[in-house]
Enzyme design. Structure first.
Site, PDB file in Angstrom:
ATOM      1  N   GLU A  96      32.067  -8.680  46.204  1.00 44.89           N
ATOM      2  CA  GLU A  96      33.211  -8.488  45.309  1.00 44.89           C
ATOM      3  C   GLU A  96      34.471  -8.830  46.097  1.00 44.89           C
ATOM      4  O   GLU A  96      34.577  -8.508  47.288  1.00 44.89           O
ATOM      5  CB  GLU A  96      33.278  -7.049  44.806  1.00 44.89           C
ATOM      6  N   TYR A 120      28.195   5.493  39.429  1.00 48.61           N
ATOM      7  CA  TYR A 120      29.369   4.739  38.988  1.00 48.61           C
ATOM      8  C   TYR A 120      29.672   5.007  37.521  1.00 48.61           C
ATOM      9  O   TYR A 120      30.837   5.118  37.125  1.00 48.61           O
ATOM     10  CB  TYR A 120      29.153   3.246  39.211  1.00 48.61           C
ATOM     11  N   ARG A 168      41.720  -6.993  34.592  1.00 47.88           N
ATOM     12  CA  ARG A 168      41.252  -7.949  35.604  1.00 47.88           C
ATOM     13  C   ARG A 168      42.334  -8.238  36.643  1.00 47.88           C
ATOM     14  O   ARG A 168      42.026  -8.493  37.810  1.00 47.88           O
ATOM     15  CB  ARG A 168      40.824  -9.252  34.928  1.00 47.88           C
ATOM     16  N   ARG A 171      36.895   9.302  34.834  1.00 54.47           N
ATOM     17  CA  ARG A 171      38.169   8.576  34.860  1.00 54.47           C
ATOM     18  C   ARG A 171      38.693   8.351  33.451  1.00 54.47           C
ATOM     19  O   ARG A 171      39.876   8.630  33.157  1.00 54.47           O
ATOM     20  CB  ARG A 171      37.993   7.244  35.583  1.00 54.47           C
ATOM     21  N   TYR A 201      33.379  -3.366  27.599  1.00 53.93           N
ATOM     22  CA  TYR A 201      31.961  -3.595  27.867  1.00 53.93           C
ATOM     23  C   TYR A 201      31.093  -2.877  26.834  1.00 53.93           C
ATOM     24  O   TYR A 201      31.439  -1.781  26.374  1.00 53.93           O
ATOM     25  CB  TYR A 201      31.596  -3.072  29.257  1.00 53.93           C
TER      26      TYR A 201
END
Length: 329
Positions: free
Chosen positions: A322, A143, A216, A150, A203
């Site tokens: 999730e 990930y 979000r 990305r 983060y």
């Protein structure tokens, strides 16, 4: 031009209208269709053979379909939906990149090229799925490799990696290519963040060399409409996982986070406030044995809101569930 999201028992049962694009979630191969279709080869957990969804346009809406370097796309007016699948086995990475990192970079670079060529530069929503999301290769969790690729592509495509970035999810499945579906338009999103959480794009370094690139939630405004996309939401407070090993508490926390996002979205909405029961949802569950517990908590909080439960791995190995959602007005 109004846009709606429909869940179907079969694509052959589509009502009158034009399909912009859609999704087929289930182990069986999807049918051949004339529009971009993302296949997520993982079981639906709540008794259905498969989840079939499509973005539907009004009857008679003009559509243009094409392909750009593996991106299968369809456009109607100023709305664009596309899907691209890249098997990692066929990727030759540049020096210093893993195959997954290179695949992520290539996919997003091609998407941005298409958007620029179509004059629709703004990504609204992204659906990312990959095999073995929590596995480690080349000394780094997969990930985190995806996030590097990305993010690098966003910067190379002259897109911001903070602030006004699209809503998104990123989940793991047992096997298959890196697959990305997207919805884009001519206007930027209205980003929505969660006051209970650090924005994902901020983060700290402990979560990898590059932060995830998503908001979000996002409000978008096709002509005459407002759509709210809530990104994949899990049991994270601040930037840390809470309630490890406790799927009930994680589900409660995930829904608390969605409620906080909806409160913020309501302040920015043109169409009025949002409540938990206003949305349709997908809930991704890591372990099938946890389904009953997750469903119980969700039913208590969401009432009759439509929810589909899908087997998938969440982006952190200590996260068990999730939940994502959308509301079209």
């Amino acid at each position: 031009m109004s846009l709606s999201l429909l869940s179907l028992r079969s694509f052959s049962s589509l009502p009158t209208g034009q399909v912009l694009g859609g999704f087929h979630v289930g182990a069986a191969s999807p049918p051949a269709v004339a529009w971009p279709l993302q296949h997520l080869p993982t079981p639906v957990l709540d008794g259905g053979e498969a989840l079939r969804e499509c973005w539907l346009l009004p009857d008679g809406a003009p559509v243009l379909t094409g392909e750009h370097e593996g991106v299968v796309w369809r456009r109607s007016g100023d709305l664009l939906f596309g899907v691209i699948d890249v098997p990692e086995a066929g990727v030759v990475p540049e020096p210093g990149r893993s195959a997954l990192q290179q695949a992520a970079f290539d996919i997003y670079a091609r998407i941005f090229q298409l958007l620029d060529a179509q004059g629709l530069p703004h990504l609204w929503r992204l659906w990312n799925y990959m095999a073995d999301i929590n596995g480690e290769a080349d000394g780094l969790e997969r990930y985190r490799q995806f996030n590097i690729g990305r993010g690098d592509a966003f910067e190379a495509g002259a897109r911001s990696v903070v602030g006004r970035v699209p809503a998104a999810c990123a989940l793991g499945v047992a096997s298959g290519p890196l697959t990305v579906a997207f919805l884009a338009g001519p206007t930027p999103i209205v980003p929505v963040e969660n006051p209970r959480q650090v924005s994902a794009f901020l983060y700290p370094d402990r979560y990898g060399p590059r932060s995830p690139t998503f908001s979000r939630a996002a409000l978008v405004h096709p002509p005459g409409q407002e759509i709210l996309f809530v990104s994949g939401t899990a049991s994270i407070v601040g930037h840390e996982t809470v309630h490890p090993g406790d799927v009930r508490a994680q589900t409660v926390e995930s829904l608390d986070n969605i409620a906080a996002v909806l409160a913020q979205a309501s302040l920015k909405s043109r169409s009025g406030p949002f409540a938990l029961g206003d949305l349709g949802y997908r809930a991704y569950v890591r372990h099938p044995a946890d389904l009953a517990t997750v469903r119980e908590v969700v039913a208590q909080r969401l009432g009759d809101a439509p929810v589909t439960y899908v087997l998938a791995d969440v982006c952190r190995s200590d996260l068990l569930v999730e939940i994502e959602g959308q509301c079209v007005r």
